[in-house]
Each structure stands twice: as structure tokens, then as C-alpha cells.
Scaffold this motif. Structure first.
Motif, mmCIF file in Angstrom:
data_model
loop_
_atom_site.group_PDB
_atom_site.id
_atom_site.type_symbol
_atom_site.label_atom_id
_atom_site.label_comp_id
_atom_site.label_asym_id
_atom_site.label_seq_id
_atom_site.Cartn_x
_atom_site.Cartn_y
_atom_site.Cartn_z
ATOM 1 N N GLY A 48 0.804 -1.201 -0.002
ATOM 2 C CA GLY A 48 -0.037 0.013 0.075
ATOM 3 C C GLY A 48 0.919 1.321 -0.155
ATOM 4 O O GLY A 48 0.149 2.205 -0.217
ATOM 5 N N THR A 51 -0.179 3.789 -2.809
ATOM 6 C CA THR A 51 -1.463 4.240 -2.982
ATOM 7 C C THR A 51 -1.529 5.335 -3.380
ATOM 8 O O THR A 51 -1.425 6.657 -2.824
ATOM 9 N N ARG A 57 -10.853 7.013 -6.740
ATOM 10 C CA ARG A 57 -10.764 5.530 -5.977
ATOM 11 C C ARG A 57 -9.097 5.257 -5.633
ATOM 12 O O ARG A 57 -8.493 5.468 -6.597
ATOM 13 N N SER A 58 -9.238 4.734 -4.531
ATOM 14 C CA SER A 58 -7.634 4.365 -3.995
ATOM 15 C C SER A 58 -7.400 2.997 -4.906
ATOM 16 O O SER A 58 -8.078 2.266 -4.994
ATOM 17 N N VAL A 59 -6.120 3.144 -5.456
ATOM 18 C CA VAL A 59 -5.574 2.037 -6.037
ATOM 19 C C VAL A 59 -3.965 1.756 -5.640
ATOM 20 O O VAL A 59 -3.455 2.963 -5.459
ATOM 21 N N ASN A 60 -3.383 0.686 -5.871
ATOM 22 C CA ASN A 60 -2.013 0.648 -5.831
ATOM 23 C C ASN A 60 -1.360 0.808 -7.004
ATOM 24 O O ASN A 60 -1.529 0.260 -8.113
ATOM 25 N N SER A 111 -4.942 6.527 1.703
ATOM 26 C CA SER A 111 -5.871 5.672 2.093
ATOM 27 C C SER A 111 -7.236 6.499 3.266
ATOM 28 O O SER A 111 -8.279 6.312 3.052
ATOM 29 N N TYR A 114 -9.267 8.754 1.177
ATOM 30 C CA TYR A 114 -10.403 7.874 0.339
ATOM 31 C C TYR A 114 -11.345 7.644 1.444
ATOM 32 O O TYR A 114 -12.763 7.826 1.145
ATOM 33 N N ARG A 118 -15.537 9.823 1.634
ATOM 34 C CA ARG A 118 -16.759 9.016 1.477
ATOM 35 C C ARG A 118 -17.569 8.932 2.838
ATOM 36 O O ARG A 118 -18.543 8.747 2.740
ATOM 37 N N GLU A 129 -10.394 -0.831 9.006
ATOM 38 C CA GLU A 129 -10.597 -1.486 7.776
ATOM 39 C C GLU A 129 -9.955 -0.559 6.663
ATOM 40 O O GLU A 129 -9.465 -1.191 5.573
ATOM 41 N N ALA A 130 -10.161 0.819 6.634
ATOM 42 C CA ALA A 130 -9.558 1.636 5.539
ATOM 43 C C ALA A 130 -8.147 1.548 5.554
ATOM 44 O O ALA A 130 -7.659 1.773 4.363
ATOM 45 N N SER A 132 -6.185 -1.160 6.192
ATOM 46 C CA SER A 132 -5.812 -2.648 6.237
ATOM 47 C C SER A 132 -4.905 -3.062 4.952
ATOM 48 O O SER A 132 -4.376 -3.879 5.038
ATOM 49 N N GLY A 133 -5.058 -2.245 3.918
ATOM 50 C CA GLY A 133 -4.096 -2.478 2.811
ATOM 51 C C GLY A 133 -3.091 -1.730 2.892
ATOM 52 O O GLY A 133 -2.289 -1.532 1.580
ATOM 53 N N ASN A 134 -2.727 -1.085 3.993
ATOM 54 C CA ASN A 134 -1.409 -0.420 3.974
ATOM 55 C C ASN A 134 -0.539 -0.793 5.279
ATOM 56 O O ASN A 134 -1.161 -0.778 6.529
ATOM 57 N N LEU A 135 0.699 -1.232 4.979
ATOM 58 C CA LEU A 135 1.623 -2.091 5.939
ATOM 59 C C LEU A 135 2.315 -0.893 6.636
ATOM 60 O O LEU A 135 2.780 -0.089 6.169
ATOM 61 N N GLY B 103 -8.895 -9.356 -0.729
ATOM 62 C CA GLY B 103 -7.714 -8.188 -0.990
ATOM 63 C C GLY B 103 -7.850 -7.190 0.059
ATOM 64 O O GLY B 103 -8.259 -7.210 1.166
ATOM 65 N N SER B 104 -7.466 -6.009 -0.556
ATOM 66 C CA SER B 104 -7.550 -4.861 0.317
ATOM 67 C C SER B 104 -8.505 -3.918 -0.369
ATOM 68 O O SER B 104 -8.942 -4.142 -1.545
ATOM 69 N N ILE B 105 -8.658 -2.641 0.300
ATOM 70 C CA ILE B 105 -9.606 -1.684 -0.657
ATOM 71 C C ILE B 105 -9.150 -1.374 -1.790
ATOM 72 O O ILE B 105 -9.823 -1.365 -2.932
ATOM 73 N N GLN B 106 -7.816 -1.163 -2.045
ATOM 74 C CA GLN B 106 -7.074 -0.985 -3.119
ATOM 75 C C GLN B 106 -7.357 -1.894 -4.315
ATOM 76 O O GLN B 106 -7.310 -1.640 -5.489
ATOM 77 N N ILE B 107 -7.276 -3.250 -4.003
ATOM 78 C CA ILE B 107 -7.154 -4.156 -4.841
ATOM 79 C C ILE B 107 -8.781 -4.514 -5.132
ATOM 80 O O ILE B 107 -9.052 -4.750 -6.386
ATOM 81 N N ASN B 109 -11.064 -2.120 -5.532
ATOM 82 C CA ASN B 109 -11.054 -1.018 -6.373
ATOM 83 C C ASN B 109 -10.521 -1.180 -7.990
ATOM 84 O O ASN B 109 -10.929 -0.482 -8.811
ATOM 85 N N LYS B 110 -10.083 -2.381 -8.031
ATOM 86 C CA LYS B 110 -9.188 -2.651 -9.471
ATOM 87 C C LYS B 110 -9.470 -3.800 -9.776
ATOM 88 O O LYS B 110 -10.129 -3.979 -10.954
ATOM 89 N N ALA B 191 -2.249 -8.416 4.583
ATOM 90 C CA ALA B 191 -2.920 -7.450 3.863
ATOM 91 C C ALA B 191 -3.505 -8.263 2.617
ATOM 92 O O ALA B 191 -4.660 -7.881 2.376
#
Ligand SMILES: Cc1cc2nc3c(=O)[nH]c(=O)nc-3n(C[C@H](O)[C@H](O)[C@H](O)COP(=O)(O)OP(=O)(O)OC[C@H]3O[C@@H](n4cnc5c(N)ncnc54)[C@H](O)[C@@H]3O)c2cc1C
Ligand code: FES
Ligand code: FES
Lengths: 159, 288
Positions: A48, A51, A57-60, A111, A114, A118, A129-130, A132-135, B103-107, B109-110, B191
Motif C-alpha cells: 500500500g 497508494t 478511487r484508491s488504487v495501488n 487511504s 479516500y 466518503r 478497515e480503511a 488494512s491495505g497499508n502496512l 484483498g484490500s480496498i485498493q485491490i 477498487n481495481k 494484507a
């Protein structure tokens, strides 16, 4: 390999580039545009650190091909705010001491943005949760969660 | 990590997409599997140039539509757009739930549902819930459109019945007006959230007895499967703890029969038994 011409906006500014098709948005930001706020951690969608917001929208950005950004609106951490005018999220991260080495922070901020775009009034569960894709290897996340709560309050007060 | 040399096209209509795919193109939707696989193949020394055909602009492939008894989910619908979709939440909640856990929110979203299906990982999270909704895939190539049951489409890890040049247009799922369903996954605690195993069940009750049943599991076989032996065991029975424990043993035996004993068997067997019982009893609770 053919080169592609891509037109898109980064932080509101129009960009037109000719790039090989195997570049990612992360490569373009860091290497072609010198926007090194966005970090490269894993290059595989797991950490993440890269990001950004793409069309809201948030994406990698390590998982976005050059051709995909044609026509897109990209917001990076540089678009949040700078030294003269920090974004409330950036202020809150400083005030809560939520930054140690800092490597994960640009991704965390995006993140968090984002999330707050919303959901201006998130619960602790929703904040967890928001992000959780960021380490983060340093902070243990607790100060980051506090900072996001604080930023939500700041944003509400400004309205 | 670099990507191999590629060419990239983003066709505006299906016709152009078919032509591009004929020339050795790889379809790409969200790219969350494709980009990683390209990197991995390059690291392994595979330099053969590819043409990536991005399906993003094909409107025929997007959106979620009410078709009476079915819901049609467009192949390039993003995972995040499944989570709060009213049709799915109401008539196929296990699909929405599975999407929310991927996945994660970012995943999310894609990544797309069509990508998850065509990538055909043994642990693909959308597949068990799709299987309990009797999912049918709509596939198109130049001059031909065909429908295939998802169950028959899957052939093995990463292997499907998708023919060269074919594009997945969408997936049709049966609405469930009655009964109750549930999705459960066991994930590694990172993650990635990549599932180790996943299960989905739908049960309908009549006069306190199970009148209809669907049960599907991922990662106990080379591809996710419906376990008919479990469905047959349940029919006509009253839901009970003991019944669901018996179902768990059937699933365990099925896994051993398919994959044989492995180093992970002593760990996996009790987990498979317990999670089967749990997903069934939760589905039964929701059916009441
Ligand atoms: C960090 C990370 C975490 C992940 N976590 C999960 C998880 O928890 N659960 C899970 O199940 N998966 C997970 N995945 C895998 C992946 O995100 C999903 O499988 C996703 O749904 C793939 O969709 P996509 O649109 O990105 O697929 P793509 O990468 O675009 O495509 C995947 C495959 O399908 C083919 N394809 C795609 N669309 C079509 C179409 N319309 N017609 C024909 N062929 C097509 C492509 O050629 C390719 O072979 C994860 C991936 C990453 C990187
Ligand atoms: S660098 Fe993109 S997710 Fe780690
Ligand atoms: S502050 Fe060091 S990784 Fe998060």
C-alpha cells in the motif's frame, strides 16, 4: 514494444507523456514526473505504500499500467498539501506523532483521504478497515488511527 | 520489479477486442493478477513479448442487471461495486460478502469478478458463492456466444474451458428468494487476505426439513467444487449439529480422496470439518 502517448492529470495539472507500455503509474510518478512522495515498497500490491487516487478511487499505483492512465485524474500525496498549507490529515499525523520512518505515510494518507471523502465520521472499526491495505513496520498503527480520528474532527470543524 | 516488454491496447468495442485477442493478446480487466503474473514470468526469464488487451472500455461487460429470476453481473464489474449492490445484498448476500473480504480496498477498487473467475485460482473467493447460485458464464468470441456452467468451466489451478480469443461477458446467478446462505474463509493474516480455504452454503427449509441445498468449497481440490455428497446427505433432514458434523467428515474425506495425504493434512482436516459444519449451521440459522 511500441511507446504510448498518454494524457492525464496529476494533482490537477495536465500531463502528456510518451512512455513504453511496460511502465506502471508508480514508475511514471517517481521517475518521469519526479513525484517521489509515492513510495515503492513491494511492487506487488501488498504493502500500500504506492497508494494514489485514480478517478476518485484508491488504487495501488504499482498495479496500474501506463496505458490505463489515459484520461484519468490522479491525486498523489503531493496533491494533498505542501509545507505552506498542510492538509488536516497531514497536520493530524504530525500532532499525533503518527510518523516514525515515514515510508508508509504517503500511502496511509491517501487511504485515509479516500475514507474521509466518503465517510466523514468513521468509527474506529471503519478506520482500521480503511488502512488494512497499508502496512506499517514502525508505529503499531495506534497513533495512525488516532490521527485519522483527529483529522475527521478537524475537517468537520472547518465545515 | 520490471515488467517484460509488452504492447498495450484498449479497444472501444467488442469487435476490435476479438481481433486483437486473435493475435496472441492477453485479456486484462483490473490487472491485479495479470500484472503480477507478467512480473513473475519475467523474473523467471520469460521475455516473450505480449499484447495486453485492456477490456476496461467495453461497456457491454460492466454493470449489474436484474433479469427476473437471475442477476447478470458484468465481467468487468469491480469487486468494490459488488459489496453494497442492493440486488446482491438482497438475493445473493454471500457474493457481496465474499467480495468485501477479498484483498484490500485498493485491490477491490481495481480487481474484477470476471478476472477472479478467469484466473481460476483454487482459492478464488468469488467462486464458491457463485457456485451455490448455480452461476452460468456468458462467453463470446468472434461470431459465437455460448453459455457454460461455472462448474464445468473450471478445470484446474489457472485452467479453464475458456477458448482462445474468448471474452467473458458476464456471469448469471440465480436469485435466492428463500432460505439462507453464508460464506466463510480462512485467510493468512496479512494484507493479502488470500484465502487458504473458503466455503459457501445455501439451505432452504420446508416444514423444518432441508428441502434444497448447495455447498461449495475452495482450495480442497485443484479448483473450487460443489460437493454433491454433502448436498445429498442434507436433503430431507432436520438441521442439527450432528448432521453438519457428518457433512464435515464427508468434505474431509473428499479432500483426501482428491489431493491425497500431504504435509498439511493433519492441520487441514479438522479445519475443513469444522468450517463445513460452521458454514452449514449459519446458513440453516439464516434460513429459519
Ligand atoms: C495483494 C492482492 C490480494 C489479493 N487478494 C485476493 C483475495 O483475497 N481473494 C481472491 O480471490 N483473490 C485475491 N487476489 C487476486 C485478484 O485480485 C483477484 O483474482 C481479482 O478478482 C482479479 O481480477 P482482475 O480484474 O484484476 O483480473 P486480471 O488480472 O485483469 O485478470 C485475471 C485473469 O483473467 C483473465 N481475464 C480477466 N477478465 C477477463 C474477461 N472478461 N474475459 C476473459 N478473460 C479475462 C486475464 O487474462 C487473466 O488471466 C489478490 C491479489 C493481490 C495482488
Ligand atoms: S509498492 Fe504497490 S503495493 Fe507495495
Ligand atoms: S512509519 Fe515506518 S513504516 Fe510506517
Amino acid at each position: 514494444m511500441k511507446k504510448l502517448t498518454v494524457n492525464f492529470t496529476v494533482n490537477g495539472e495536465r500531463v502528456r507523456l510518451r512512455v513504453p507500455a511496460n511502465r506502471t503509474l508508480l514508475d511514471i510518478l517517481r521517475e518521469d514526473l519526479g513525484l517521489t512522495g509515492t513510495k515503492r515498497g513491494c511492487d506487488t500490491g501488498e504493502c500500500g505504500a504506492c497508494t494514489v487516487l485514480m478517478n476518485g478511487r484508491s488504487v495501488n499505483s504499482c498495479l496500474v499500467l501506463a496505458g490505463e492512465v489515459e484520461g484519468a485524474e490522479i491525486i498523489t500525496v503531493e496533491g494533498l498539501g505542501g509545507e505552506e498549507a498542510l492538509h488536516p490529515l497531514q497536520e493530524a499525523f504530525l500532532e499525533e506523532d503518527a510518523v516514525q520512518c515515514g515510508f508508509c505515510i504517503p500511502g496511509m494518507l491517501m487511504s485515509a483521504k479516500y475514507l474521509l471523502d466518503r465517510n466523514p465520521d468513521p468509527s474506529e472499526e471503519e478506520i482500521r478497515e480503511a488502512i488494512s491495505g497499508n502496512l506499517c513496520r514502525c508505529t503499531g498503527y495506534i497513533p495512525i488511527i488516532r490521527a485519522i480520528k483527529r483529522a475527521a474532527l478537524k475537517l468537520k470543524e472547518r465545515k | 520489479m520490471s515488467l517484460p516488454p509488452i504492447d498495450y491496447e484498449r479497444p472501444k468495442c467488442l469487435h476490435d477486442a476479438f481481433s486483437l485477442l486473435e493475435e496472441m493478446g492477453i485479456p486484462m480487466a483490473g490487472g491485479t493478477d495479470v500484472i503480477i503474473q507478467l512480473r513473475e514470468s519475467y523474473l523467471k526469464g520469460d521475455f516473450s513479448p505480449r499484447l495486453v488487451v485492456d477490456l476496461k472500455d467495453l461497456d457491454e461487460l460492466s454493470g449489474i442487471e436484474d433479469q427476473g429470476e437471475h442477476i447478470l453481473i458484468g465481467a468487468i464489474t469491480r469487486l468494490s461495486d459488488l459489496i453494497e449492490n442492493e440486488l446482491l445484498v438482497h438475493y445473493a448476500p454471500s457474493i457481496a460478502e465474499a467480495a468485501s473480504r477479498m484483498g484490500s480496498i485498493q485491490i477491490r477498487n481495481k480487481g474484477t469478478i470476471g478476472g477472479n473467475i478467469c484466473n481460476a485460482a483454487p482459492c478464488a473467493d468469488s467462486i464458491p458463492p457463485l457456485l451455490i447460485h448455480d452461476a452460468v458464464l456468458i462467453l463470446a468470441s468472434k461470431g459465437e456466444t455460448r453459455e457454460v456452467d461455472l462448474e464445468n468451466f473450471l478445470r484446474g489451478p489457472g485452467k479453464t474451458d475458456r477458448r482462445k480469443g474468448e471474452i467473458l461477458i458476464g456471469v448469471k446467478v440465480k436469485k435466492r428468494d428463500e432460505g439462507g446462505e453464508f460464506f466463510i474463509k480462512l485467510a493468512r493474516r496479512d494484507a493479502l487476505n488470500k484465502a487458504r480455504m473458503n466455503f459457501a452454503a445455501w439451505l432452504n427449509l420446508r416444514d423444518g426439513k432441508i428441502s434444497e441445498a448447495r455447498f461449495a468449497a475452495g482450495a480442497i481440490a485443484p479448483h473450487p467444487i460443489r460437493v454433491r455428497e454433502v448436498e445429498e446427505l442434507l436433503l430431507g433432514e432436520e438441521p442439527s449439529e450432528a448432521l453438519f458434523i457428518r457433512a464435515g467428515r464427508i468434505v474431509r474425506d473428499k479432500m483426501l480422496e482428491i489431493t491425497g495425504r500431504r504435509w498439511s493434512t493433519p492441520y487441514k482436516s479438522p479445519v475443513v470439518e469444522n468450517l463445513t459444519a460452521r458454514v452449514l449451521s449459519e446458513a440453516a440459522r439464516r434460513a429459519r
